[in-house]
Design an enzyme around this catalytic site. Sequence first.
Site, PDB file in Angstrom:
ATOM      1  N   MET A  75       0.742  -1.214   0.128  1.00 31.17           N
ATOM      2  CA  MET A  75       0.118   0.167   0.097  1.00 31.17           C
ATOM      3  C   MET A  75       0.945   1.511  -0.176  1.00 31.17           C
ATOM      4  SD  MET A  75      -2.942  -1.266  -0.493  1.00 31.17           S
ATOM      5  CE  MET A  75      -3.556  -2.956  -0.174  1.00 31.17           C
ATOM      6  N   CYS A  76       1.920   1.120  -0.342  1.00 32.58           N
ATOM      7  CA  CYS A  76       2.925   2.397  -0.191  1.00 32.58           C
ATOM      8  C   CYS A  76       2.964   2.997  -1.565  1.00 32.58           C
ATOM      9  CB  CYS A  76       4.622   1.930  -0.109  1.00 32.58           C
ATOM     10  SG  CYS A  76       4.879   1.946   1.747  1.00 32.58           S
ATOM     11  N   HIS A  77       2.919   4.305  -1.599  1.00 31.43           N
ATOM     12  CA  HIS A  77       3.004   5.157  -2.948  1.00 31.43           C
ATOM     13  C   HIS A  77       4.174   5.108  -3.256  1.00 31.43           C
ATOM     14  CE1 HIS A  77      -0.501   6.617  -0.455  1.00 31.43           C
ATOM     15  NE2 HIS A  77      -1.001   6.896  -1.777  1.00 31.43           N
ATOM     16  N   GLU A 117       9.797   4.319   3.508  1.00 27.22           N
ATOM     17  CA  GLU A 117      11.275   4.086   2.742  1.00 27.22           C
ATOM     18  C   GLU A 117      12.549   3.910   3.561  1.00 27.22           C
ATOM     19  OE1 GLU A 117       7.937   5.226   0.344  1.00 27.22           O
ATOM     20  OE2 GLU A 117       8.570   5.862   2.265  1.00 27.22           O
ATOM     21  N   ASP A 131      23.911 -11.238   4.248  1.00 29.82           N
ATOM     22  CA  ASP A 131      24.106 -12.049   3.030  1.00 29.82           C
ATOM     23  C   ASP A 131      25.589 -12.052   2.824  1.00 29.82           C
ATOM     24  OD1 ASP A 131      22.985 -13.538   0.575  1.00 29.82           O
ATOM     25  OD2 ASP A 131      23.867 -11.520  -0.545  1.00 29.82           O
TER      26      ASP A 131
END
EC number: 4.6.1.17
Length: 162
Positions: A75-77, A117, A131
Amino acid sequence: MASFTHFNDQGRAKMVDVSDKQTSTRTAVAHSSIRVNKEIYERVQEGKIGKGDVLSVAQVAGVMAAKNTSQWIPMCHPLNLTGVDVTFEWDEHQEGDYELQIDATVKTKGHTGVEMEALTAASATALTVYDMCKAIDKGMIIGPTYLVEKTGGKSGDFQRTT
């Protein structure tokens, strides 16, 4: 209580319409960390990790993650970011372990904030360190990850106090 804007008339999730919100400068700072053993710390510092320069690669991963948050979080813009900065600081932890402190600062001028973000950037940075170092030790610990501060927008500024 204010009505929830993340649900449509059928009670299902939707992306919030921000077209009527004021444009303003918005910033957010998020923090994460990753605890590593002494061998990883020393090899990162000496540039002796086989996959490359861990902090440089992790920094780029954080920037890329911030730019692509709307592809990760449903749902992030999608936002036009005006700046992303990922910084590091090492702390010696208990029993000879080391903790890499990660801060991600994200900025934009727009209709909605950049908290997600910044949080995504900090998380992806820590995950990238994991990683790149997991061949040495899979017991690294990531977190906590949290919002440190945010500025701008209708809800005003936020500053973590604890």
